[in-house]
Design a protein around this motif. Structure first.
Motif, mmCIF file in Angstrom:
data_model
loop_
_atom_site.group_PDB
_atom_site.id
_atom_site.type_symbol
_atom_site.label_atom_id
_atom_site.label_comp_id
_atom_site.label_asym_id
_atom_site.label_seq_id
_atom_site.Cartn_x
_atom_site.Cartn_y
_atom_site.Cartn_z
ATOM 1 N N LEU A 1 0.812 -1.224 0.000
ATOM 2 C CA LEU A 1 0.000 0.000 0.000
ATOM 3 C C LEU A 1 0.840 1.266 0.000
ATOM 4 N N ASP A 2 1.960 1.244 0.679
ATOM 5 C CA ASP A 2 2.807 2.449 0.731
ATOM 6 C C ASP A 2 3.394 2.747 -0.653
ATOM 7 N N ILE A 3 3.815 1.699 -1.357
ATOM 8 C CA ILE A 3 4.356 1.897 -2.705
ATOM 9 C C ILE A 3 3.245 2.363 -3.644
ATOM 10 N N ALA A 4 2.068 1.734 -3.502
ATOM 11 C CA ALA A 4 0.919 2.138 -4.326
ATOM 12 C C ALA A 4 0.596 3.603 -4.105
ATOM 13 N N LYS A 5 0.658 4.036 -2.842
ATOM 14 C CA LYS A 5 0.366 5.431 -2.516
ATOM 15 C C LYS A 5 1.326 6.374 -3.237
ATOM 16 N N ARG A 6 2.597 6.008 -3.309
ATOM 17 C CA ARG A 6 3.578 6.872 -3.967
ATOM 18 C C ARG A 6 3.281 7.000 -5.467
ATOM 19 N N TYR A 7 2.870 5.907 -6.067
ATOM 20 C CA TYR A 7 2.516 5.964 -7.494
ATOM 21 C C TYR A 7 1.322 6.905 -7.724
ATOM 22 N N PHE A 8 0.309 6.761 -6.874
ATOM 23 C CA PHE A 8 -0.878 7.615 -7.041
ATOM 24 C C PHE A 8 -0.552 9.086 -6.764
ATOM 25 N N GLU A 9 0.304 9.327 -5.792
ATOM 26 C CA GLU A 9 0.712 10.710 -5.503
ATOM 27 C C GLU A 9 1.491 11.306 -6.675
ATOM 28 N N SER A 10 2.324 10.490 -7.311
ATOM 29 C CA SER A 10 3.060 10.964 -8.494
ATOM 30 C C SER A 10 2.090 11.288 -9.628
ATOM 31 N N SER A 11 1.058 10.476 -9.761
ATOM 32 C CA SER A 11 0.047 10.732 -10.790
ATOM 33 C C SER A 11 -0.695 12.029 -10.517
ATOM 34 N N ALA A 12 -1.022 12.264 -9.266
ATOM 35 C CA ALA A 12 -1.819 13.446 -8.896
ATOM 36 C C ALA A 12 -1.119 14.757 -9.224
ATOM 37 N N ILE A 13 0.206 14.758 -9.207
ATOM 38 C CA ILE A 13 0.938 16.003 -9.480
ATOM 39 C C ILE A 13 1.438 16.075 -10.922
ATOM 40 N N ASN A 14 1.053 15.093 -11.734
ATOM 41 C CA ASN A 14 1.447 15.098 -13.141
ATOM 42 C C ASN A 14 0.764 16.259 -13.855
ATOM 43 N N MET A 15 1.518 17.049 -14.590
ATOM 44 C CA MET A 15 0.995 18.268 -15.224
ATOM 45 C C MET A 15 -0.029 17.969 -16.316
ATOM 46 N N VAL A 16 0.010 16.770 -16.910
ATOM 47 C CA VAL A 16 -0.885 16.469 -18.035
ATOM 48 C C VAL A 16 -2.064 15.592 -17.632
ATOM 49 N N ILE A 17 -2.262 15.395 -16.354
ATOM 50 C CA ILE A 17 -3.305 14.479 -15.910
ATOM 51 C C ILE A 17 -4.686 14.957 -16.345
ATOM 52 N N GLU A 18 -5.486 14.026 -16.851
ATOM 53 C CA GLU A 18 -6.851 14.321 -17.270
ATOM 54 C C GLU A 18 -7.757 14.391 -16.045
ATOM 55 N N PRO A 19 -8.861 15.162 -16.125
ATOM 56 C CA PRO A 19 -9.755 15.290 -14.967
ATOM 57 C C PRO A 19 -10.258 13.948 -14.436
#
Length: 617
Positions: free
Chosen positions: A414-432
């Motif tokens: 879960l901790d590793i999964a959390k880091r991946y999701f956090e990286s996604s959340a701050i991605n500049m091109v992320i879709e809504p």
């Protein structure tokens, strides 16, 4: 100075009087119109006559009076009124249009036509006069006369397509679809830029009874006699809209050969049928470009499009057999050999091009097949990581981050999964939608860890985009936590069982949910655990037990917070599980009736549409 002041005072007084008089006229007009709306036509007539007498030059008041007389069926008075006006302004052809209307409404069409012709005679060399008088014919549904007038007016102009849209619209309204289609062909032939207008207008009648055959015949004949790229494009559109994809594809390839194309026509066809989920025809079209137009600017997009279409076509079969309607599904291999062949197509693409930006999509699709169809998480993980390395700022790179997070949830990291999701959340091109999903899974991780306040805050972020695919789930989980977090120990037990479901440990999860559902002292948690048990039973194809649990829950009037969810799931069991379509329809309609503002409203409407389609077939 005194004289100037006096003139100024008189002028201001006059202006004030005129303004007051105008206000009086407006008040009288509103009163007359209110009388008409109330059905008091004679009282309205009195005021209109008053206004006309006060301002005989005001055509607006005159028209209102005439319409009022016609509405009262005072046809002779209307005729008299118009005749008097014609004597005053004999060159106003609109008066002849109105007079013809009166005659037509009173049942004298020949007299009406004669009057309209007199209007034309005022300026027979002007096509504008024909258009204005034709409008009166159209308003009275005298379509044949309107067609005659418009055709004669077109002959006077130097524009071969003037009135084409008007004529086509009239033809279509009278089910003369062949004539309508020929008008649109004529329009497109002379003004190719009008093809989008022609397509839009034709789509409004193509599904009418008998329209498709006549329209196809007309456009096909026109394309044979006057072959032009735009006419072929129109024919392809007609074939597609009427579901004749074979002929549409053949016409596209014929156009390529006839007009020395570079794959453009076929590529557009492929894209459109792909959007319409006609994946087999999309793959056929993309593959045609790959085989025949190696130097085409569309070759790269066609190669990846070909693989994507093959995958999407196979996905349709996979989802039909895997029970995609189920809220919880058990991983199961289907069409393994076919998916491996599609992997080969993607891998051939990757090996053929060294441009990493082009490869990102192909690699991402490869990883998705390994994760979601072959369930080989190790290979999927390595390919996702490669996507992130070569294209970190793309949508594929962001999608890879989300997918890696999901893999680590399954692996209980879960901790590793959390880091991946956090990286996604701050991605500049992320879709809504991806941002909503990312926040939802971050909230779930906090939920599984027992950090309920943090989970609620993240769920709020997820629900900021209400149109996203995860908004309903986020709202539901937020309501559940808020309603039960005082009993944090049992809520944590529920959360751990919920995590087991996502890790595909259904039997272990069922044991935990069963213990919670059997505890009569748990408020809400007890009932929602039953829903989860029902979802697991559905995954195991035990529909009878699932229906029993859901119906028992709905009979419990003490708890209604998740009644919508239970009702929808119950309907789905009858619909797709035991295939009792009549019972399913009854429950869907009950949900709409008792929960008109339900989060499931759109999904229920969609399911009812599917049921009706199944009944028709």
């Amino acid at each position: 100075m005194k004289t100037a002041a006096t003139i100024m005072i008189v002028l201001m007084f006059t202006l004030c009087m005129n303004a007051q008089e105008n206000l009086n006229f407006e008040a009288r007009l509103r009163l007359a119109q209110s009388f008409e709306q109330s059905g008091m036509l004679e009282k309205a007539e009195e005021i209109y006559r008053e206004l006309c007498n006060s301002q005989p030059w005001n055509n607006f008041y005159f028209e209102l009076l005439n319409k009022n007389l016609v509405a009262q069926k005072k046809y002779n008075e209307s005729i008299q009124l118009l005749d008097q006006k014609i004597k005053q302004t004999p060159n106003d052809y609109t008066l002849f249009g109105a007079l013809g209307t009166t005659y037509y409404i009173m049942g004298e069409p020949e007299k009406a036509f004669s009057v309209w012709e007199k209007g034309i005679e005022i300026n027979p060399a002007s096509f504008v006069v024909y258009r204005v008088i034709a409008n009166y014919a159209i308003e009275n549904r005298a379509y044949d006369k309107a067609i005659d007038l418009l055709k004669r007016g077109r002959q006077l102009s130097n524009d071969p397509v003037i009135f084409s849209i008007d004529l086509a619209t009239i033809y279509a309204a009278n089910m003369k679809f062949k004539e309508a289609a020929l008008e649109f062909c004529n329009l497109v032939e002379h003004q190719p830029e009008q093809i989008y207008t022609a397509k839009q207008r034709m789509s409004s009648f193509l599904n009418s009874p008998g329209a498709s055959e006549l329209t196809i015949e007309a456009v096909k004949s026109f394309s044979d006699s006057k072959p032009k790229p735009e006419i072929y494009d129109l024919l392809i559109f007609v074939y597609q809209t009427t579901g004749n994809y074979k002929n549409a594809f053949e016409t596209a390839t014929k156009a390529e050969k006839k007009f020395a194309g570079n794959g453009n026509t076929t590529f557009i066809f492929a894209q459109e049928v792909y959007r319409n989920r006609q994946y087999e025809w999309a793959s056929e079209a993309f593959n045609y470009i790959v085989k025949n137009y190696q130097s085409s600017p569309y070759i790269l997009a066609s190669r990846i499009g070909y693989a994507r279409s093959l995958e999407a076509a196979l996905d349709q079969k996979f989802l039909a057999l895997s029970g995609s309607w189920k809220p919880v599904t058990k991983p199961g291999l289907l069409f393994t050999d076919e998916y491996k062949k599609i992997l080969g197509v993607y891998e051939e693409f990757v090996n053929g091009y060294s441009d990493y930006s082009v490869n990102a999509e192909a690699l991402f699709r490869i990883a998705e097949i390994y994760r979601n169809r072959l369930f080989d998480y190790n290979i999927a993980e390595s390919v996702y990581k490669k996507v992130i390395r070569i294209s970190p700022s793309s949508n594929y790179g962001n999608g890879a981050l989300i997918a890696l997070g999901k893999i680590d949830i399954v692996n209980n990291n879960l901790d590793i999964a959390k880091r991946y999701f956090e990286s996604s959340a701050i991605n500049m091109v992320i879709e809504p939608n991806d941002l909503s999903e990312t926040n939802y899974f971050l909230a779930k991780i906090e939920f599984w860890k027992g950090n309920f306040n943090s989970s609620i805050n993240l769920l709020k972020e997820s629900t900021k985009i209400l149109s996203s695919d995860f908004a309903n789930d986020a709202l539901e989980l937020s309501a559940f936590i808020n309603s039960t977090r005082k009993d944090s120990l049992n809520l944590l037990l529920y959360a751990k069982a919920d995590l087991l479901v996502l890790q595909n440990k259904l039997k272990e999860a069922a044991v935990e949910f069963k213990a919670l559902s059997d505890n009569p002292n748990l408020f809400i948690i007890n009932d929602f655990a039953k829903i989860k048990l029902a979802e697991i039973a559905i995954a195991e194809n035990d529909y009878s037990f699932a229906i029993k649990l859901l119906e028992e829950g709905l009979e419990n009037k003490k708890i209604t917070i998740f009644e919508e969810k239970s009702t929808f799931l119950l309907a789905q069991c009858y619909h797709y599980g035991i295939k009792n379509l009549q019972k399913a329809e009854e429950i869907y309609k009950k949900l709409l009736e008792f929960f008109p503002n339900s989060l499931y409203f759109d999904r229920v409407r969609e399911q009812l549409f599917i049921l009706n389609s199944q009944a028709d077939s």
